[in-house]
Design an enzyme around this catalytic site. Structure first.
Site, PDB file in Angstrom:
ATOM      1  CE  LYS A 261      -3.775  -2.333   2.328  1.00 32.11           C
ATOM      2  NZ  LYS A 261      -4.324  -2.803   3.608  1.00 32.11           N
TER       3      LYS A 261
ATOM      4  CD  GLN B 184      -3.468  -4.305   6.744  1.00 33.02           C
ATOM      5  OE1 GLN B 184      -3.424  -3.257   6.088  1.00 33.02           O
ATOM      6  NE2 GLN B 184      -3.860  -5.443   6.209  1.00 33.02           N
TER       7      GLN B 184
ATOM      8  CG  ASP C  84     -10.447  -0.660   4.270  1.00 36.18           C
ATOM      9  OD1 ASP C  84     -10.054  -0.794   3.096  1.00 36.18           O
ATOM     10  OD2 ASP C  84      -9.801  -1.046   5.256  1.00 36.18           O
TER      11      ASP C  84
END
Ligand code: NAP
Length: 307
Positions: free
Chosen positions: A52, A96, A119
């Protein structure tokens, strides 16, 4: 049988993101900022976070990692999120997964402000998808729609089986396809006679987490197959049962092979299919960058908010 290669789709989006990031820097003096919060030392998470931050750098997006110990308590993580929520340089916040077992993921995710929820897991954002009013979407299903658009596959009127109902992939995917006028059946581990549903489907999205789960006799000729699964095969028997012989050399060299949730013999019956690796995978991180940019643009009112 045509391959829906994810790479050119991702590359096209990368080009657009880079241009927009450069324009925002020039016109607004702002750099889109993504912060990843990670608790513990899960090696797979490290690899994901690294990929990422590497792509963010290539896109001109500022990314930073806030690392907390594996025994971090709920309050500490929530406090960290709240600092990010109020920092104007941070446009996108990601926690995460997986979190260490003692932590309740939902209690944590609910604290990310919806306008920084990159997200798209916050109940508000998932609700907006349900209503067909959202402008950002969870990364993996968003990437799948990008693939379908790139290859000009119109899902309107198609019968679609989405196999797997996680909040990460299956559930939002089903809603998003339904919003595009597909007729969607969302399947899961308790679905009776699953094969009757899949064999009738014009398009199947498989997000199960089981290698080769959708077999050739479960699909009709001409079906479109979208394979989300990422399964690591480490044993010879599993390799023989699930992987293409052409993968053998790599399997021997690396000690593992990656395969999807759809058996390769089913690919042979399809009109289009996404390969694993190289299909859906490249789009997930790409859409994370896209969402970071989108949230930054919203904070600058470059785009209108939801209708
Ligand atoms: N390519 C990418 O970028 C990407 C991104 C995310 C995930 N993935 C991969 O996609 C796969 C799925 O991920 P996920 O996070 O959605 O998985 P998950 O949270 O484990 O969900 C799996 C789903 O599959 C269903 N399932 C399990 N066994 C089944 C069966 N026998 N018949 C029908 N349904 C069954 C489960 O049903 P229940 O709800 O009834 O338990 C559940 O809904 C994994 O391989 C993951 O690594 C790839």
């Amino acid at each position: 049988m045509a391959i829906l290669d994810g790479k050119p789709v991702a590359e096209k989006i990368h080009g657009l993101i880079k241009d927009e990031v450069a324009a925002i820097k020039k016109e607004h003096g702002q750099t889109p900022g993504l912060t990843v919060i990670m608790a513990g030392d899960n090696p797979a998470s490290h690899a994901y976070v690294k990929s990422k931050s590497k792509l963010a750098e290539q896109m001109g997006i500022r990314s930073n990692l806030l690392k907390l110990p594996a025994d971090a308590q709920l309050e500490e993580i929530i406090k960290t999120i709240e600092i990010c929520n109020t920092d104007a340089r941070i446009h996108a916040v990601l926690v995460q997964m997986p979190l260490p077992a003692h932590l309740d993921s939902w209690k944590i995710l609910d604290h990310i402000r919806p306008e920084k929820d990159v997200d798209c897991f916050h109940p508000f954002n998932l609700g907006m998808i349900l209503l067909g009013r959202s402008r950002i979407f969870p990364c993996t299903p968003a990437g799948i729609l990008e693939i379908l658009d790139y290859y000009k596959i119109d899902v309107s009127g198609l019968k679609i089986a989405v196999v797997g109902r996680s909040f990460l992939v299956g559930k939002p995917m089903a809603m998003m396809l339904s919003n595009r006028n597909a007729t969607v059946t969302l399947c899961h581990s308790k679905t009776a006679k699953l094969e009757k549903i899949t064999i009738d489907a014009d398009l199947i999205v498989a997000a199960v987490g089981r290698p080769g789960f959708i077999k050739a006799d479960m699909v009709k000729p001409g079906v479109i197959l979208i394979d989300v699964g990422i399964n690591h095969i480490r044993h010879e028997d599993d390799f023989v049962a699930n992987c293409q012989p052409s993968q053998y050399e790599g399997f021997k060299k690396k000690g593992y092979a990656i395969t999807g949730d759809i058996h390769f013999q089913a690919y042979a019956k399809a009109s289009f299919f996404t390969p694993v690796p190289g299909g859906v995978g490249p789009l997930t991180v790409t859409m994370l960058m896209h969402n970071t940019l989108e949230l930054c643009k919203r904070s600058l009112s470059v785009t209108r908010d939801e209708k």
